[in-house]
Structure formats: C-alpha cells, structure tokens
Enzyme design. Structure first.
Site, PDB file in Angstrom:
ATOM      1  N   CYS A 333       0.827  -1.211   0.000  1.00  0.00           N
ATOM      2  CA  CYS A 333       0.000   0.000   0.000  1.00  0.00           C
ATOM      3  C   CYS A 333       0.858   1.257   0.000  1.00  0.00           C
ATOM      4  O   CYS A 333       0.419   2.312  -0.481  1.00  0.00           O
ATOM      5  CB  CYS A 333      -0.956  -0.002   1.197  1.00  0.00           C
ATOM      6  N   HIS A 808      -0.934   0.480   7.572  1.00  0.00           N
ATOM      7  CA  HIS A 808      -1.550   0.609   6.249  1.00  0.00           C
ATOM      8  C   HIS A 808      -1.487   2.067   5.799  1.00  0.00           C
ATOM      9  O   HIS A 808      -1.557   2.987   6.617  1.00  0.00           O
ATOM     10  CB  HIS A 808      -3.009   0.143   6.329  1.00  0.00           C
TER      11      HIS A 808
END
Length: 848
Positions: A333, A808
C-alpha cells in the site's frame, strides 16, 4: 489442418521448451495490465516466454518475427453458495486473530477458481491449433509443441513467484537465552489468577519474568493503552531477559518476549520454566488476548484507522480516467499511495503517459526489465480508465445493481519487482516507509533521465544553510538539493495539554476507561520549529580556530513547482524504542512560504575562512611524520600510524548495545563531535543505508596528503566501471574521492550530483569552480526550478499503525475540486478527508 501443420513445421525451430531459470510471463502482459482473464486473453511467445495482450501481440510479432504463441484465456467459476451462509453468496468472514495472510486465523486471501482454455496461435493470421489438432500432426511437431505448451503451463510465472499468497508475521525464533536461562530459587509461586502489576496494580497485560517471577505490566502502546512499561524497566534494571504474558498460557504455548532480543520468541523449555514458579502449563487456559490479537485490535480501533479510511460513512465509488485502484500485493500500500499521487503531477504524466506509444516502440527486447517502459505502463494503467471498472461479483447473482467500491484495478507486480530489485527493503514483501520509497523512486528517475526531460525536477529545490559563529559573527553559507521538507512536531506546543495530562493520569492509575486523547498541534508551531535558528554547541570556527557556539538557519534558496512536506511523526522514545506520535495538525489548504526565501550573504557580512578543522587526535600521539610523507626505509618512526581519533567510549558502547556495527558507532561518535548519544543516534539513523555504514572509520585526509587523494590510490577497476557508464575519467575520479573509493557509494554520489558534474570543469587538483570561493551560486542549466512560494494542497498520504514497518497507507487526492480516497482497489468520493492526520502532504504552486 495440413496447412496449419505445415505452418507449425516452418516455425518449429523457434519454439522452445522452458528450462529452469527461464522467466515465464504467463499472467501479465509486458506492456499493459492485460491478463488471461482480460478480454482477448494473453498471448505467451513460445520463444521468449513474454506475455502480450491482444492489442500488443501483433506489434511484438512485427518487431521480432516470432509467430508461435500460446493463447491463454481464463474465466472465473461461479462461487458455490455456502450452506451456512444466510443467502448472500458470501460466507461470513472470521475475525483475524493472527498477523498472517492465507493462514488459519489470519487475514483471508480469496483463491479464485478458473476455467482455462489453452491453444497455440500462429501469427500474423492468428491460425489456431488445439491439443486435439496436435494429435493429428506429425510426431516431431506434436512432441515439440506439446512439450512447450506443457512446460509453459507448468512453470511458475514470474508474477506468481512475486505475489504474496501466504505470509506469517508471527514466525518466531528460539531465544538464545532459553536453553540456559537462570532462574532464582526465591520461593516465588504464582497463583492461577488474580494477577496484578507489583508496581502500579494494573490487572491487565501482566508479564511474569522467567528469572525471578516478578509480575509487572507490559509496554504502553502508541495510543496510550497497554501498560506502564514496568516489565521493560525491570529488565533494564536487572538484565533478566525473558518474560511470559500471563493469561496467554495454554498447553500449546504462550506469548514469550525477550527484552534483550527485542522480539517475540520461542522458549522450548517453557513448561520447565513455568513449573519453577508453580505453573502447570498443561492445565492453563487462555484468558487474555495474545500480543498479535492486541496489535490487530489496536490497529482496527475506532480512531485513526476508522477516520483515515472514512470507514464510518458509506462512500460513493468512482470510476473512470485517473480513478483506477491498485491491488495490494501484500504490504504494497505504501507503493500504491505514492504512485497514485505522482501520476497526478503533470511532469510524470507528460514524461511517461503522453509518450507511451513512442516508449513502447523503443522498448528493448525484454520490456519487463526496462524502467521507462514499466513506469509508462503503470502510468497509463492508472490514467487511462481502462481498468477502472467495478470488480465483478461472481458469487451473488441477486446482488444490487449499485456498484461496489472494489475495482478490477491493476496489480503492479512487474513494476514493484523492477523498482525493488537489489534493494534490501523494497525487494521484500514487508511494509515500508512511504517517504523512503518516494525518495528511492525519485532517485531511480534521476538515474534514468540523465540526458532527457526529468519529471523529478518538479520536486527538486535548493536549501540554503547559514551558520553564524557567535564569537566572530562571521558566516558560512552552503546549499544542497532536497526533495522533501521534513516538518518537526513540537509536542510541547499542544493546545490541549490539560486533556492530555488528565488522560495520562488516569492511565497511570490503571483506569481502563481513560479516553484516547490526540495531541492538537498548530501547523504554525511546526513551521516555527522548522524556521527557528538551531544552536550548534560544538561548532569548530575557522575564524577563531577553536570550538565555539554557532547558530544555523535553514531557508529555501528556490521554491519547487510541487512541494512535499513530511510530518516527522516517527521518532524514538527515551529507551530508543521506535514510536509514532499520535497527533492532529491543522494543515492548511493554502501555504505561503515567501518569508522563508533565502537572501544569501548579507551586506557587510564577513564569511568564515575556508579552512578545514584539524583532525581529532589522542593527546598521547606524538606526530613525527604525517602518514609517512616524510619517512624513509631506515627510519620507521617517521611512518606513524593513523592518528587515533578521540571517541566517547560511553556513546560508542551504548550504540553497540543497541545492535549497531562497531565501526558505524565509532563514526557516529566522531562525526557528531562526541556531543552525546542523541546526536550520535540521529547520525546512525540518517546513515543506515550508506553502502559503507559498517566500514572502518577513515579520517579526512588520512589516505593521502592534505586535501587531495592521488589518482594512483584509486581503483582502476572502479574508475573503468564508472567511465563505462558514460562519465568522464575526471568525473569518475571526483566521485570516488568523495566516497572513499567505495564503488557503490560513488555510483550513488555521481547520480545525485549530475548537474554539478555536467556544469563544472574538474581540474587536476580535484577542485572545481563549484567548490571555490566564488562557486556558491547554482550552476547554470535546469538544475532547479523556481517561482513564487505560494502553494495549494492537492494530495496527502496517511499512515495507520504503530510504525512505518507495519500498518496501512491510503492517499487522498483532489480531482476537479473533489477529494477522492484511494485505498488500494477502492476508489471513492471522500466525505471527510482527514487532512489533520496525514503523513506526507503534496502542494502545487499557485500561479500568480
């Protein structure tokens, strides 16, 4: 069929059977994101084993003359409805309890089931040959083609080898202390319940030290929950290394932590070690969450994760040009977020996407290994809109017609493999720092755009540092190139101090209901911390020929077209444990930095003389000769050893205890002037990626006479290597001199000083105009762009989690006055962009 057989016979010599080591690209087109599931399928060249979508296979055939291709098409099988399901077509997902992918208890990885069709296609007429057709052909044709088809289908594709199908974040190693752990015969027996911290009376997150049986609370998490660090403090006081978390003990094991090794570990003698304190492991039951479960719970708590991902609201999915999602390849990510933002910048669009046809026409024989081709492929995939379509839901025929958030999107496997190749971190599937990846990618762009337009110039700017000796009031000016502004976070400037103190007090008292309070830091305070003068306590002044106090002021010598600001949220605690500052900063939509423009030398201001400081020496060194310059064969005394630098043993020792190489610790103490552990640790963290990080300390000027390194002392092999890359011998010499003759570092140095090298005339003495007294002005040419210092925010990248090594990333980008959230494959209209919680902010210049 006889005609097709004749054609196959004519191309039989070009059909190869894959051998071990051959790269087989059977899942992804080399020039686009077409795959066997795409319309038209994928054509795999039976000679090079490169894959091409229907729109590119003819072009490849025209360039290479290769005619035989294995055509692979796949379609998903409908998912069977689970009997235990409530009729939605999707079985209920289990809550993750393990930091793993594709493993029981971890995060699910859906395994798609496909129906596959394979046939041979002969270009240019696209004549098709099936397995049944092959059975009627001559033996020599049938055997060769069948072997090639079988070999291609059986080979592991390159993308499959790179894709994360299964990852376990809980793989633990046996502790080096477990086998011979010392346990005190102090008579301590642990009851089966009712545990409390012996210092603060906390009743949760209790750890028992396996040496003395002390019951103490665990570490505090970044959000304020957890314990009060008493188990850690006990280790620091006693050195007793291993502790077990009470409440996690079962007949199968328990959470065991080694403070000395700073990691969760295995203890093969755990039953014996527990029995020493009266605990029968075989009768224990789990009553508390494991550390992994706590980590997942903290990361998924209502707060940072929910706010940044805007999980509390129903977001409207978006599709179309510039609105393409990217699949997460397993902790990718950080890459997805950075590349989404970069391809919002016109320079990158013009360089790679506008010229994609030309780039593809000029691509080398293996485009999967070409940087320009793969970047162009990624940019086109993101901007074209071809892959920005709702992901089909094959398991729910009765689903609502309203589109879901997930897209077909693109999977940047080839790109990730190429930009990460050879890098110790980006070549792995571990989570990474988005800021470090941004700089890594910019560095790759610099290397690949030496003689062409360079899109990274959009971010490049000059920084001026002005150092003023407080004793002589003389100044020194230096300039350096940078790409990111690192903004400090002055925690002492929080506007909600009373709330923070109250929450802290309640946590220390063991109040589990104490709220999580986020520090509110004004953006103006961050800018003030950036711009205020820094005090240099041990500055060696060439004017007074001794150490004194100086002030350093940093200003912009130029303003880039696009400005990147990094909020320095990640830092170290007093115990050098990495931590993340949980802060909210009121980052503005518009920014005026005009007041921070550098002014250069002031009128009437004197400059510090250009004299190098003397080398640090031990007081007992008698210098009879300077490194053998005046010696002879009869008088060895004149060949004195290298001057020994005075190093702070305490600083070196502390750094070594943290696990850093001895030579790196010595360099940290030397280059920070023995100013203490804080400065040395900052030096360590800033130089960990240096190729010579662990190499021995070499004092300035020790390899030769003062100021220069003779060309003869440089490696001819290193010189030849750099010259073969297109640089002159003088440029190669300068790079090696600047990096102590370390080839890898010299190559990095030369690519980061291209404009200097191209604009300077390197003399035999090694000094150039840029180094001389009059060389402070930027060299001519497009080194940096400049303009007004007024900007508007157009994107920001946010991070969720305890550190850059986990968690994330998502990004928000402003498109047509609408904020859009890019969360891997999900692309939606943003309702409440959390601009106060960002990590990297991207501004563009406002035209006047």
């Amino acid at each position: 069929m006889a005609e097709v057989g004749d054609v196959l016979m004519s191309v039989l010599s070009t059909i190869r059977v894959p051998k071990p080591g051959d790269r087989v690209h059977k899942d992804e087109c080399a020039l686009s994101f077409s795959s066997p599931e795409s319309e038209g399928g994928l054509y795999v060249c039976m000679n090079s084993f490169l894959g091409f979508g229907s729109q590119y296979v003819d072009r490849y055939h025209a360039r290479t003359g290769q005619r035989a291709y294995l055509h692979i098409t796949r379609s998903r099988k409908p998912k069977k409805e689970d009997d235990s399901n409530s009729g939605s077509g999707h079985p209920p997902k289990k809550k993750p309890t393990r930091l793993a992918i594709g493993i029981e208890g971890g995060f699910d990885v859906e395994q798609e089931q496909y129906e596959e069709d394979v046939k041979v296609v002969i270009l240019p007429d696209r004549q098709e040959v099936t397995s049944e057709d092959l059975a009627t052909m001559p033996d020599v044709v049938r055997e060769r083609v069948s072997l090639s088809m079988t070999g291609i289908m059986a080979a592991d594709s390159v993308s499959h080898a790179l894709q994360v199908q299964q990852w376990d974040g809980e793989v633990r190693q046996e502790s080096r202390h477990a086998a011979d752990l010392k346990q005190l015969d102090n008579g301590v027996k642990i009851p089966p319940s009712g545990w409390r911290c012996e210092v603060c009376d906390l009743q949760e997150n209790i750890w028992m030290n396996l040496t003395d049986g002390k019951l103490l609370c665990g570490r505090r998490y970044f959000d304020g929950s957890g314990g009060n660090n008493h188990a850690l403090l006990h280790f620091q006081e006693t050195g007793y290394p291993i502790a077990v978390k009470l409440g996690t003990i079962t007949p199968d094991g328990a959470d065991v932590y080694s403070y000395d090794e700073d990691d969760m570990v295995l203890d093969s003698k755990l039953p014996e070690h527990l029995a020493h304190f009266g605990i029968n492991m075989m009768t224990m039951e789990k009553t508390e969450r494991t550390m992994t479960e706590l980590e997942i719970a903290v990361n998924q708590r209502v707060g940072e994760w929910e706010v940044i991902q805007e999980s509390g609201t129903t977001l409207r999915p978006l599709f179309g040009s510039g609105l393409t999602g990217m699949k997460n390849l397993g902790n990718s990510c950080y890459l997805n977020s950075v590349m989404q933002v970069l391809f919002t910048v016109p320079d990158f669009q013009n360089k790679y996407v506008s010229n994609i046809d030309k780039i593809i026409d000029e691509a080398p024989s293996d485009p999967t290994q070409d940087f320009k081709t793969q970047v162009a492929k990624l940019g086109y995939g993101l901007l074209s809109g071809e892959y920005s379509k709702p992901a089909p839901d094959h398991g729910d025929e009765n689903a609502a017609s309203e589109p879901r958030g997930d897209q077909i999107g693109i999977a940047p496997r080839m790109f990730k493999a190429l930009v990460g190749r050879g890098h110790p971190e980006f070549s792995t599937n571990r989570q990474q720092d988005a800021q470090e990846f941004l700089l890594h990618f910019i560095n790759m762009v610099e290397r690949n755009c030496r003689s062409a337009s360079n899109p990274s110039e959009a971010f490049r700017f000059l920084v001026e540092e002005r150092i003023v000796c407080q004793q002589s009031q003389k100044a020194k000016y230096t300039q350096r190139v940078d790409y990111i502004v690192q903004l400090p976070v002055p925690m002492d400037q929080a506007t909600n101090t009373e709330e923070l103190q109250e929450a802290e007090r309640r946590r220390e008292e063991g109040d589990s209901s104490a709220p999580t309070v986020r520090a509110q830091i004004p953006f103006t305070a961050c800018m003030a911390a950036l711009s205020e003068p820094e005090i240099l306590a041990d500055f060696w002044s060439s004017a007074v020929q001794s150490k004194t106090t100086a002030t350093k002021t940093t200003r912009f010598a130029s303003f880039p077209d696009h400005l990147v600001i990094q909020i320095k949220k990640f830092t170290f605690g007093l115990d050098w444990v990495p931590k993340k500052l949980d802060v909210s900063i009121d980052v503005p939509d518009t920014l005026d930095l005009s007041a921070l423009r550098a002014t250069g030398q002031q009128q009437g201001e004197e400059l510090l003389p250009e004299v190098a400081p003397p080398p640090l020496m031990t007081p007992d060194v008698e210098v009879k000769g300077i490194l053998g310059f005046h010696g002879n064969e009869e008088d060895d005394s004149l060949y004195s050893p290298l001057l020994s630098p005075v190093l702070d043993d305490s600083t070196v020792s502390q750094l070594c205890e943290m696990g850093f190489p001895l030579e790196a610790c010595r360099k940290a103490a030397y280059y920070t002037g023995n100013t203490g552990i804080d400065a040395a640790m900052n030096w360590i963290m800033g130089h960990m990626d240096d190729p010579d990080f662990g190499s021995p300390l070499v004092l300035p000027g020790c390899s030769s006479g003062p100021g220069t390194t003779p060309t003869e002392s440089l490696s001819e092999e290193h010189l030849a290597t750099i010259v073969s890359m297109g640089f002159s011998r003088d440029q190669a010499t300068k790079a090696l001199r600047a990096t102590s003759n370390v080839l890898d570092r010299a190559v990095d140095w030369i690519f980061s000083h291209l404009d200097d090298l191209e604009s300077m005339d390197v003399s035999e003495g090694g000094r150039s105009a840029a180094e001389s007294e009059g060389g402070r002005d930027p060299p001519p040419g497009p080194r940096v762009r400049d303009g007004p210092g007024k900007y508007e925010l157009f994107a920001f990248i946010s991070h969720m989690g305890t550190s850059t090594m986990c968690g994330h990333y998502v990004c928000h980008i402003k498109k047509d006055q609408q904020w859009v959230i890019f969360n891997d494959q999900k692309v939606c209209a943003s309702e409440k962009p959390p601009k106060d919680l960002g990590y990297l902010y991207f501004y563009r210049r406002v035209a006047e």
